[in-house]
Design a protein around this motif. Structure first.
Motif, short mmCIF file in Angstrom:
data_model
loop_
_atom_site.label_atom_id
_atom_site.label_comp_id
_atom_site.label_asym_id
_atom_site.label_seq_id
_atom_site.Cartn_x
_atom_site.Cartn_y
_atom_site.Cartn_z
N VAL A 296 0.85 -1.20 0.00
CA VAL A 296 0.00 0.00 0.00
C VAL A 296 0.88 1.25 0.00
CG1 VAL A 296 -1.65 1.34 1.37
CG2 VAL A 296 -1.99 -1.12 1.07
N GLY A 297 1.92 1.24 0.83
CA GLY A 297 2.85 2.37 0.88
C GLY A 297 3.55 2.60 -0.44
N ARG A 298 3.89 1.53 -1.11
CA ARG A 298 4.54 1.64 -2.42
C ARG A 298 3.63 2.36 -3.42
NH1 ARG A 298 7.16 -3.53 -4.65
NH2 ARG A 298 8.96 -2.67 -3.60
N VAL A 299 2.36 1.98 -3.44
CA VAL A 299 1.41 2.62 -4.36
C VAL A 299 1.27 4.10 -4.01
CG1 VAL A 299 -1.01 2.68 -5.08
CG2 VAL A 299 0.17 0.49 -4.86
N GLN A 300 1.22 4.39 -2.71
CA GLN A 300 1.13 5.78 -2.28
C GLN A 300 2.35 6.57 -2.75
OE1 GLN A 300 1.27 6.37 1.94
NE2 GLN A 300 1.13 8.57 1.77
N PHE A 301 3.55 6.01 -2.60
CA PHE A 301 4.76 6.71 -3.03
C PHE A 301 4.78 6.91 -4.53
CE2 PHE A 301 6.56 6.31 1.15
CZ PHE A 301 7.48 7.34 1.20
N ILE A 302 4.22 5.99 -5.28
CA ILE A 302 4.16 6.16 -6.74
C ILE A 302 3.32 7.38 -7.09
CG2 ILE A 302 3.20 5.16 -8.87
CD1 ILE A 302 4.13 2.40 -7.76
N TRP A 303 2.12 7.48 -6.50
CA TRP A 303 1.23 8.60 -6.82
C TRP A 303 1.77 9.93 -6.29
CZ3 TRP A 303 -1.89 8.50 -10.65
CH2 TRP A 303 -2.41 7.27 -11.07
N VAL A 304 2.32 9.92 -5.10
CA VAL A 304 2.94 11.14 -4.56
C VAL A 304 4.12 11.55 -5.44
CG1 VAL A 304 4.25 12.06 -2.61
CG2 VAL A 304 2.13 10.81 -2.20
N GLY A 305 4.85 10.56 -5.93
CA GLY A 305 5.97 10.85 -6.82
C GLY A 305 5.54 11.53 -8.10
N TYR A 306 4.43 11.09 -8.67
CA TYR A 306 3.91 11.75 -9.88
C TYR A 306 3.56 13.20 -9.59
CZ TYR A 306 3.41 7.13 -12.07
OH TYR A 306 3.64 5.89 -12.59
N LEU A 307 2.87 13.44 -8.48
CA LEU A 307 2.51 14.80 -8.11
C LEU A 307 3.76 15.64 -7.87
CD1 LEU A 307 0.49 16.99 -7.30
CD2 LEU A 307 0.50 16.01 -5.00
N GLU A 308 4.73 15.05 -7.21
CA GLU A 308 5.96 15.77 -6.92
C GLU A 308 6.71 16.12 -8.21
OE1 GLU A 308 8.80 15.57 -3.04
OE2 GLU A 308 8.40 13.70 -4.07
N MET A 309 6.65 15.27 -9.21
CA MET A 309 7.29 15.58 -10.49
C MET A 309 6.63 16.79 -11.15
SD MET A 309 8.28 12.07 -12.39
CE MET A 309 8.24 10.61 -11.39
N VAL A 310 5.32 16.85 -11.10
CA VAL A 310 4.60 18.00 -11.67
C VAL A 310 4.97 19.27 -10.91
CG1 VAL A 310 2.31 19.02 -11.99
CG2 VAL A 310 2.70 16.62 -12.56
N LEU A 311 4.99 19.19 -9.58
CA LEU A 311 5.35 20.36 -8.78
C LEU A 311 6.81 20.76 -9.00
CD1 LEU A 311 3.47 19.50 -5.47
CD2 LEU A 311 2.79 21.14 -7.24
N ALA A 312 7.67 19.80 -9.21
CA ALA A 312 9.08 20.10 -9.49
C ALA A 312 9.21 20.85 -10.81
CB ALA A 312 9.90 18.81 -9.51
N ALA A 313 8.39 20.50 -11.78
CA ALA A 313 8.41 21.21 -13.06
C ALA A 313 8.01 22.66 -12.87
CB ALA A 313 7.49 20.52 -14.07
#
Length: 112
Positions: free
Chosen positions: A9-26
């Motif tokens: 479950v944590g892995r899936v959460q980190f995947i989605w948070v990672g996508y959001l973080e990539m957009v915010l990093a842009a």
């Protein structure tokens, strides 16, 4: 919930948070183009930390997670503490960049 299930479950959460973080990093990268050199420096620190987390620390944590899920983990790791320290450094850099932006005369006069 068992530990392996919680890790999945944590892995899936980190995947989605990672996508959001990539957009915010842009979006943060835009600050490198339009902000003052001091703000740019803090944003570059935050982006560098993000890249280190994403491409160095998280793959290693993922490998450890795989080992725990498979039941072959060899023991504890300090890697989570490294990730947390990097997260704190990234937060501090972003807060300082935001504070410098909010305190800049250009921002206060509305001439952005």
């Amino acid at each position: 919930m068992t530990r392996p299930v919680a890790l999945q479950v944590g892995r899936v959460q980190f995947i989605w948070v990672g996508y959001l973080e990539m957009v915010l990093a842009a979006f943060a990268a835009l600050a490198i183009v339009i902000e003052t050199p001091r703000v740019q420096a803090f944003v570059l620190v935050a982006l560098s930390v993000f890249i280190a987390q994403r491409f160095v620390v998280l793959p290693q944590l993922s490998e450890l997670t795989d080992q725990v899920i498979a039941g072959t983990a060899l023991g504890g790791s300090k890697l989570h503490l490294v990730f947390i320290a990097l997260e704190c450094a990234k937060l501090l850099a972003l807060l300082l960049a935001a504070a410098l932006t909010l305190l800049s005369p250009t921002f206060q006069t509305g001439r952005i």
